[in-house]
Design a protein around this motif. Structure first.
Motif, short mmCIF file in Angstrom:
data_model
loop_
_atom_site.label_atom_id
_atom_site.label_comp_id
_atom_site.label_asym_id
_atom_site.label_seq_id
_atom_site.Cartn_x
_atom_site.Cartn_y
_atom_site.Cartn_z
N VAL A 168 0.89 -1.17 0.00
CA VAL A 168 0.00 0.00 0.00
C VAL A 168 0.93 1.22 0.00
N PRO A 169 0.94 2.00 -1.10
CA PRO A 169 1.91 3.10 -1.17
C PRO A 169 1.65 4.15 -0.09
N PRO A 170 2.72 4.88 0.26
CA PRO A 170 2.60 5.83 1.38
C PRO A 170 1.85 7.11 1.00
N VAL A 190 -5.37 2.05 -7.91
CA VAL A 190 -4.10 2.75 -7.71
C VAL A 190 -2.99 1.85 -8.24
N GLY A 191 -2.40 2.23 -9.37
CA GLY A 191 -1.33 1.43 -9.98
C GLY A 191 -1.77 0.85 -11.31
N GLY A 192 -0.97 1.12 -12.35
CA GLY A 192 -1.30 0.67 -13.71
C GLY A 192 -0.29 -0.34 -14.23
N GLY A 193 0.13 -1.25 -13.35
CA GLY A 193 0.94 -2.39 -13.79
C GLY A 193 0.01 -3.48 -14.28
N PRO A 194 0.52 -4.70 -14.47
CA PRO A 194 -0.34 -5.78 -14.98
C PRO A 194 -1.56 -6.06 -14.09
N ILE A 195 -1.39 -6.02 -12.78
CA ILE A 195 -2.54 -6.34 -11.92
C ILE A 195 -3.62 -5.28 -12.10
N GLY A 196 -3.22 -4.00 -11.98
CA GLY A 196 -4.18 -2.91 -12.08
C GLY A 196 -4.91 -2.92 -13.42
N LEU A 197 -4.17 -3.11 -14.51
CA LEU A 197 -4.80 -3.05 -15.84
C LEU A 197 -5.72 -4.24 -16.09
N GLU A 198 -5.26 -5.43 -15.70
CA GLU A 198 -6.14 -6.60 -15.92
C GLU A 198 -7.45 -6.43 -15.15
N MET A 199 -7.34 -5.92 -13.91
CA MET A 199 -8.55 -5.74 -13.11
C MET A 199 -9.41 -4.61 -13.68
N VAL A 247 -5.25 5.47 -11.50
CA VAL A 247 -4.23 6.50 -11.36
C VAL A 247 -2.87 5.82 -11.20
N ASP A 248 -1.87 6.36 -11.93
CA ASP A 248 -0.52 5.81 -11.82
C ASP A 248 0.46 6.98 -11.70
N VAL A 249 1.39 6.88 -10.74
CA VAL A 249 2.38 7.96 -10.58
C VAL A 249 3.29 8.07 -11.79
N ALA A 250 3.46 6.96 -12.50
CA ALA A 250 4.30 6.99 -13.71
C ALA A 250 3.40 6.64 -14.89
N PRO A 263 5.17 -0.18 -17.50
CA PRO A 263 6.50 0.41 -17.76
C PRO A 263 7.50 -0.55 -18.40
N ARG A 264 7.26 -1.86 -18.31
CA ARG A 264 8.25 -2.80 -18.84
C ARG A 264 7.99 -3.16 -20.31
N ASP A 265 6.87 -2.69 -20.87
CA ASP A 265 6.52 -3.12 -22.23
C ASP A 265 6.90 -2.09 -23.29
N ALA A 320 -0.09 -1.49 -6.68
CA ALA A 320 1.02 -0.56 -6.90
C ALA A 320 2.37 -1.22 -6.62
N GLY A 321 2.47 -2.50 -6.90
CA GLY A 321 3.74 -3.20 -6.71
C GLY A 321 3.69 -4.15 -5.52
N ARG A 322 4.76 -4.90 -5.37
CA ARG A 322 4.78 -5.99 -4.39
C ARG A 322 5.96 -5.85 -3.44
N PRO A 380 12.19 -11.27 -11.40
CA PRO A 380 10.87 -11.20 -12.02
C PRO A 380 9.84 -12.02 -11.24
N GLN A 381 8.62 -11.50 -11.17
CA GLN A 381 7.60 -12.14 -10.31
C GLN A 381 6.49 -12.74 -11.17
N PHE A 382 6.70 -13.98 -11.56
CA PHE A 382 5.70 -14.70 -12.36
C PHE A 382 5.66 -16.14 -11.87
N TRP A 415 6.61 -12.82 -20.70
CA TRP A 415 5.50 -12.40 -19.84
C TRP A 415 4.34 -11.96 -20.69
N VAL A 416 3.17 -12.14 -20.12
CA VAL A 416 1.94 -11.81 -20.84
C VAL A 416 1.05 -11.01 -19.91
N THR A 417 0.52 -9.91 -20.39
CA THR A 417 -0.50 -9.21 -19.62
C THR A 417 -1.83 -9.53 -20.30
N1 LIG Z 1 -0.15 -11.35 -16.38
C1 LIG Z 1 0.84 -11.52 -15.51
O1 LIG Z 1 1.81 -12.25 -15.74
C2 LIG Z 1 0.75 -10.84 -14.21
C3 LIG Z 1 -0.46 -10.30 -13.80
C4 LIG Z 1 -0.48 -9.64 -12.60
C5 LIG Z 1 0.66 -9.56 -11.84
N2 LIG Z 1 1.81 -10.11 -12.25
C6 LIG Z 1 3.04 -9.98 -11.45
O2 LIG Z 1 2.81 -9.26 -10.26
C7 LIG Z 1 3.75 -8.20 -10.17
C8 LIG Z 1 3.12 -7.04 -9.46
O3 LIG Z 1 2.14 -6.40 -10.26
P1 LIG Z 1 1.67 -4.92 -9.95
O4 LIG Z 1 0.80 -4.52 -11.09
O5 LIG Z 1 1.15 -4.78 -8.56
O6 LIG Z 1 3.04 -4.12 -9.86
P2 LIG Z 1 3.99 -3.38 -10.88
O7 LIG Z 1 5.19 -3.04 -10.08
O8 LIG Z 1 4.15 -4.11 -12.13
O9 LIG Z 1 3.19 -2.03 -11.22
C9 LIG Z 1 2.84 -1.14 -10.20
C10 LIG Z 1 2.39 0.18 -10.80
O10 LIG Z 1 1.95 0.98 -9.72
C11 LIG Z 1 2.43 2.30 -9.90
N3 LIG Z 1 2.50 2.96 -8.59
C12 LIG Z 1 3.41 2.77 -7.61
N4 LIG Z 1 3.15 3.59 -6.57
C13 LIG Z 1 2.05 4.30 -6.89
C14 LIG Z 1 1.30 5.33 -6.24
N5 LIG Z 1 1.64 5.80 -5.05
N6 LIG Z 1 0.23 5.85 -6.89
C15 LIG Z 1 -0.11 5.40 -8.13
N7 LIG Z 1 0.57 4.45 -8.79
C16 LIG Z 1 1.63 3.90 -8.18
C17 LIG Z 1 3.77 2.13 -10.60
O11 LIG Z 1 4.12 3.29 -11.30
C18 LIG Z 1 3.50 0.93 -11.52
O12 LIG Z 1 3.06 1.32 -12.80
C19 LIG Z 1 4.12 -7.89 -11.59
O13 LIG Z 1 5.41 -7.33 -11.65
C20 LIG Z 1 4.04 -9.20 -12.28
O14 LIG Z 1 5.30 -9.82 -12.25
C21 LIG Z 1 1.87 -10.75 -13.43
#
Ligand SMILES: NC(=O)c1ccc[n+]([C@@H]2O[C@H](COP(=O)([O-])OP(=O)(O)OC[C@H]3O[C@@H](n4cnc5c(N)ncnc54)[C@H](O)[C@@H]3O)[C@@H](O)[C@H]2O)c1
Ligand SMILES: Cc1cc2nc3c(=O)[nH]c(=O)nc-3n(C[C@H](O)[C@H](O)[C@H](O)COP(=O)(O)OP(=O)(O)OC[C@H]3O[C@@H](n4cnc5c(N)ncnc54)[C@H](O)[C@@H]3O)c2cc1C
Length: 481
Positions: free
Chosen positions: A153-155, A183-192, A206-209, A213-215, A272-274, A318-320, A350-352
């Protein structure tokens, strides 16, 4: 939990902490090679992937896909433009039925059937060569730490106090959120985001960046447009400010470089990350070093205590789930066969699981240019693929990153089922298969996968139809009767 029992000593060849993807694969492998294995799991067998990660998320995505068919079928002259009725309790039931169907494979019974002693406790090292789990004291020739990771949970002031949803709670919802703030546009946030939107929730993200970012930037651009078209409101390079409980659920401000937006939502999901699970495990007593990313390991996945290995999410790489399994294989080769096997991520896929899927293996163009200098890039668009035309899914592409001699360094595919198509390229990279082999394979027509052959052929096209081959053909035609 077995309370108040006298301490019981156990000795084994391999003691594994964590019954997720990494721990279970390592345990099954070691036991089937004749090792005496103890596996300690404090929660549900199967870990994140089965219970709170891949399996429930892909099940939710499958439900969302079914819903989307209703609204996209009109283009084929089928149905009428009506939003499908969503019974979210039934969606929840579907998700948990899928987990239930897979669970026996990861169950205590199955692992006990392999001769493994399974202890349902929290494990903690008490010395470099011994750990405690409930009333057990366990010594082992080798230990494996496979304790996984959890959502951060980001600060952001106020966010933690809201008790936001994470991957551990979102799949327990039995009512559809009216408006989900992610909160967070990584793979978890976008899939959901896409899944909940297709099931009828309003979604703001909402994403701070920037997202994903890895694609490859072209893939990200395409996904950004697709999410926008589906009605997902996306704020990138933006800050979440002052989220608090309000009349509608949650209110907050989102600040971009130029504007401020007041938003209200019914639910907040943090993606927002792990953070690696390294706390309260006596790692200091075991002489195992760790940092903010997780446990420090060498290429053979050995920690600073050479008897102890770390695998999966906790190992800071890498977390897969497929990496957790790959790590288990590296452990088995080192600890069981005595081979100096090292991790090699050069063919890491990796696949999103968005629609279209974004699949990648190896280096991105930017990584390849940094590592190699000059590279050759081949892009072929799905518009050129007949099956994509028939299915009205022409928006994606394949991008090959090659050396000047045509060695494949990385590939991205954006298309429906891109995840199914990327394995070919994983094999090309790991098996050092020549690009000409892909160009000359006979691919069934009409398949989306033909795009791989087309891209490989495109690399050879200038050479094949160049001056020299033309001159040669001219000569041969003069000679041939
Ligand atoms: N399809 C898949 O294989 C799959 C699916 C889901 C998750 N995963 C794994 O789980 C890991 C974690 O996924 P994730 O999406 O939680 O993390 P992530 O680190 O990939 O993405 C987190 C996102 O949250 C943003 N963020 C961070 N702090 C923030 C804040 N304070 N406010 C707004 N945005 C903020 C970052 O900029 C980043 O874009 C992935 O790296 C991946 O390896 C894989
Ligand atoms: C929503 C979501 C979707 C995902 N989708 C995908 C996907 O589509 N594809 C993909 O490849 N990956 C995906 N992932 C990532 C994948 O789930 C993880 O990479 C994988 O589960 C990691 O496995 P692991 O064994 O390292 O850890 P985990 O599965 O987390 O297992 C660790 C286990 O250790 C136990 N444990 C922790 N500490 C202790 C202790 N002290 N004593 C005893 N037991 C302990 C925990 O209870 C847990 O069961 C997703 C993740 C999430 C959150």
């Amino acid at each position: 939990m077995q309370a108040n029992l006298p301490p019981e000593s156990l000795s084994c060849d391999v003691c594994i902490i964590g019954g997720g993807s990494a721990g279970l694969s390592a345990a099954a492998g070691a036991a089937q090679l004749g090792a005496r294995v103890v596996l300690i799991e404090r929660g549900a067998m199967g870990g994140d992937c089965l219970n709170t990660g891949c399996v429930p998320s892909k099940s939710l995505i499958a439900a969302a896909h079914a819903a989307h068919v209703f609204t996209s079928a009109m283009a084929f002259g089928v149905g009428e433009a009506i939003a499908p009725k969503i019974d979210f309790e039934a969606v929840h039931r579907h998700i948990h039925q899928v987990i239930g169907a897979i669970a026996p494979h990861d169950s205590v019974e199955r692992f006990e059937g392999l001769g493994i002693k399974v202890i349902k406790e929290t494990a903690r090292f008490i010395s470099p060569a011994e750990l405690a789990a409930g009333h057990y004291r366990i010594t082992a020739r080798r230990f494996v730490i496979a304790t996984g990771s959890r959502a951060v949970v980001p600060p952001v002031p106020g966010l933690g106090e809201l008790g936001p949803l994470t991957n551990e709670s979102v799949f327990d919802l039995i009512e559809r959120p009216d408006h989900l703030l992610i909160v967070g546009g990584g793979p978890i946030g976008l899939e959901m985001a896409q899944a909940f939107r297709r099931l009828g929730s309003d979604v703001t993200m909402v994403d701070v960046a920037g997202i994903l970012p890895r694609d490859e930037p072209e893939a990200v651009e395409l996904i950004r447009g697709a999410l926008h078209d589906e009605g997902i409101v996306l704020y990138e390079h933006a800050k979440l400010i002052d989220p608090k409980k309000g009349e509608m659920g949650v209110s907050a401000t989102i600040e971009t470089a130029t504007d401020r937006y007041e938003i209200t939502a019914s639910h907040v999901l943090v993606a927002a990350g792990r953070k690696a699970n390294v706390e309260d495990m006596g790692l200091e007593l075991a002489g195992v070093k760790f940092g903010p990313k997780g446990i420090e390991v060498d290429g053979r996945l050995r920690t600073s205590n050479p008897r102890i290995f770390a695998l999966g999410d906790v190992a800071g790489g890498p977390q897969f789930t497929h990496i957790a399994g790959y790590h288990a294989g590296i452990f088995i080769r080192n600890a069981m066969f005595g081979l100096p096997a090292k991790v090699d991520y050069s063919a890491l896929p990796w696949v999103t699981y968005l629609d279209p899927e974004v699949a990648h293996v190896g280096l991105t163009e930017a990584e390849a240019r940094k590592a190699q200098g000059e590279v050759v890039v081949v892009v072929e668009h799905m518009e050129e693929n007949d099956r994509a035309q028939a299915e009205r899914r022409t928006e994606g592409f394949i991008k090959l990153i090659l050396t000047s001699k045509g060695k494949v360094l990385g590939v991205t595919i954006v298309a429906p089922h891109a995840g199914e198509m990327i394995s070919l390229w994983g094999l090309v990279i790991s098996g050092k298969v020549k690009l000409s082999a892909v160009a000359s394979m006979v691919a069934p027509y009409p398949t989306l996968a033909e795009i791989s052959k087309r891209a490989a052929s495109a690399y050879f096209k200038p050479k094949l139809f160049g001056r020299l081959p033309k001159a040669w053909v001219g000569l041969v035609q003069k000679i041939l009767p």
